[in-house]
Enzyme design. Sequence first.
Site, PDB file in Angstrom:
ATOM      1  N   HIS A   1       0.822  -1.221   0.000  1.00  0.00           N
ATOM      2  CA  HIS A   1       0.000   0.000   0.000  1.00  0.00           C
ATOM      3  C   HIS A   1       0.855   1.271   0.000  1.00  0.00           C
ATOM      4  CE1 HIS A   1      -2.903   3.045   1.112  1.00  0.00           C
ATOM      5  NE2 HIS A   1      -2.320   3.216   2.279  1.00  0.00           N
TER       6      HIS A   1
ATOM      7  N   HIS B   1       4.125   6.654   5.585  1.00  0.00           N
ATOM      8  CA  HIS B   1       3.007   7.428   6.140  1.00  0.00           C
ATOM      9  C   HIS B   1       2.184   6.685   7.193  1.00  0.00           C
ATOM     10  CE1 HIS B   1       0.498   5.304   3.086  1.00  0.00           C
ATOM     11  NE2 HIS B   1      -0.496   5.558   3.905  1.00  0.00           N
TER      12      HIS B   1
ATOM     13  N   GLU C   1       1.454   5.402  12.924  1.00  0.00           N
ATOM     14  CA  GLU C   1       0.100   5.010  13.327  1.00  0.00           C
ATOM     15  C   GLU C   1      -0.028   3.513  13.562  1.00  0.00           C
ATOM     16  OE1 GLU C   1      -4.248   5.215  11.197  1.00  0.00           O
ATOM     17  OE2 GLU C   1      -2.828   6.824  10.775  1.00  0.00           O
ATOM     18  N   ASP C   2       0.642   2.686  12.732  1.00  0.00           N
ATOM     19  CA  ASP C   2       0.389   1.243  12.745  1.00  0.00           C
ATOM     20  C   ASP C   2       1.509   0.388  13.312  1.00  0.00           C
ATOM     21  OD1 ASP C   2      -2.045   1.733  11.602  1.00  0.00           O
ATOM     22  OD2 ASP C   2      -1.420   1.311   9.555  1.00  0.00           O
TER      23      ASP C   2
ATOM     24  N   ASP D   1      -3.106   8.487  -0.680  1.00  0.00           N
ATOM     25  CA  ASP D   1      -3.467   7.387   0.222  1.00  0.00           C
ATOM     26  C   ASP D   1      -4.943   7.026   0.048  1.00  0.00           C
ATOM     27  OD1 ASP D   1      -3.380   5.649   2.594  1.00  0.00           O
ATOM     28  OD2 ASP D   1      -4.455   7.272   3.596  1.00  0.00           O
TER      29      ASP D   1
ATOM     30  N   ASP E   1     -26.123  14.050 -24.699  1.00  0.00           N
ATOM     31  CA  ASP E   1     -26.115  14.573 -26.066  1.00  0.00           C
ATOM     32  C   ASP E   1     -25.256  15.828 -26.205  1.00  0.00           C
ATOM     33  OD1 ASP E   1     -27.620  12.583 -27.029  1.00  0.00           O
ATOM     34  OD2 ASP E   1     -29.501  13.683 -27.166  1.00  0.00           O
TER      35      ASP E   1
END
Length: 705
Positions: A46, A70, A74-75, A137, A257
Amino acid sequence: MISDLCADLDGYLPPEHVSEVYRAYLYGAEAHAGQQRQSGEPYIYHPIAVARILAELRMDHKCLVAAILHDVLEDTGKPKSELAAQFDGEVAELVDGVSKLTQIDFPSRAEAQAANFRKMLLAMTRDIRVILIKLADRLHNMRTLGVMAPEKRRRISRETIEIYAPIANRLGINSLRLELEDLGFRHLWPWRYQVLEAAVSRARQHQRELVANVETAVRGRLEQEGIDGEVSGREKHLFSIYRKMREKGKSFKELVDVFAFRVVVDRVDTCYRVLGQVHSLYKPVPGKFKDYIAIPKSNGYQSLHTVLVGPQGTPIEVQIRTADMHRIADAGIAAHWLYKNAAEGSGAKTLADDWLQNLLEMQRDSGDSQEFLEHVKIDLFPDEVYVFTPRGSILVLPKGATVVDFAYAIHSDVGNTCVAARIDRRLSPLRTVLRSGQTVEIINAPGAKPNAAWLNFVVTGKARANVRSYLKNLQAQEAEALGRRMLNAELARFGLSLEAVGESVIAVYAREVHLDSPEALFTEIGLGNRLPLLVARRLAGADKAGGEAAQVPEEGSPRRLAIRGTEGMVVNLARCCRPIPGDAITGLFSPGKGIVVHRCECRNLGEFQSKRDKWLDVEWADEPKAEFQTEIRVEVGNRRGALATIAAAIAEQGSNIEYVNSREKDGMTSTLDFTINVHSRAHLATIMRRLRQIPLVMRITRLAR
């Protein structure tokens, strides 16, 4: 995947910068080791995909390093200090700006979302690359959204359409915006997407011949005139078609159209030459020409737009721009990095900086994160009007913007003190909706202040945030003053006053109830969040030697709070019974708002009989200075001029009519409901006596709803 990314980077970054990006990959892969996405693939895929999206925009290497890292804070639990040591402070700040506030527990998902959004936008005001990483992201997450549960897909898609796609549009990054919108549309309304996609596919099969004929005709005319230009058909995106169908109430056939073409040339003056040629080739539709070259959009977008009547009466949209404008239309703010050594992208960068400055002002004036998010959503309007200041400067405002929005766009102080405006030299009220091309001059008065009624018509986030901020400060000041009066009145029951108790005792009590100061305590009382009797009892008990709680003397009667009518937002006169001086009244505490004053006979008081602790003894001040609204109903014979006769009689008695509603009762009589301003019950009685003298008047009553 990393080899593909590095191959892309070799095309525009020096080797040492590519090596730094690769080092970030090694660090990120180790940090995310063992983690998987819901699709089952390694998590590091990712961040690499996010970096590839930014590489397509030709972002600098530090932005790409931050993109790969990034999610590390956080993870993975890695500290920000380690990122700064391994790479540098700039990269660490970018990563921190994108990271969510995971260490704080929020009462609801909405509050968490708003707080994270606020944090990200404030980081964006320091470095615009924060939002570019977040957009990339979000784009990759949208591309892989199919593995999520349906409810989560819808929530993320709605957030994308309402917030992230408009931000990409505001920053001029058209390539990201279009894909975010179409992916959001696909996952939020999958059935509508499939139906529209099939319909567009069928329609395009029938349009190929007409598109080819128009392209050939335009290309032939340019060659005939010696103009070198690239002519191409421009496909309308599904979400754009769907949004226009909803907003303009048009059928699919009316929109599909309309054929779209783009002509890209070398210079600005050539754009206008091409415009002349296409207008001579096909007739232009009046009122459908827009010159975004002379007056660019708020995101820096420049182009000439015109609508022509093509073969068989078919409408044709044509956009004419230079190659530089075309690149900026796709890249927007990102063009600042793509063309650092050229003037390209500088316009978009300047306009983005102006918007970021507005964001800072909005967050300063917003009470909380959710309010700030609401203001930002309001500020992301796609439709715009272009108005001029008296000196010829152009201001870009959302569609529907008023004089007040214009005033706040100039400066907060101009907005706070505006009283009227001259639009094209004609005096106009503040709620006037502006149109493109108008020249607006704001009229200010030194003592003027924002009005709560402005919130009913302002449309920009900046104006709304400023007005709300002023009203909150005003309410706090009024609440503090009212709280002092209320507490003093209750202390009188104990033979005390605020002066007798002393500021130090009040300060100690305030700290006991977790408030910063006596002023905060008074404000809480004034807003109805604390009952003054309970506070007075505690203070009186603290004032007694030995700390024994004082008892209210049986013969002691509470001092009634005098209502002047000028207390502001913390004393509200109930709209159900509209009390006026002379009426017997009582007060009810309304948490967060203060006191609501009712007439004693108001039937709505019945529901509060079981909550007597919320009641407050109030009375009218000796000489209330304000005017008070009340409602009367007049039944009259159906005669021409009846309304004018009664209105004139009311005005004769020194009253102003705020509202009138007329309805025919039975063909012979009409009922007129008036909302009028009076000074007192005696003033109302005088008005009613005068109305009874009019022969047409059959009956008159005072209303209570």
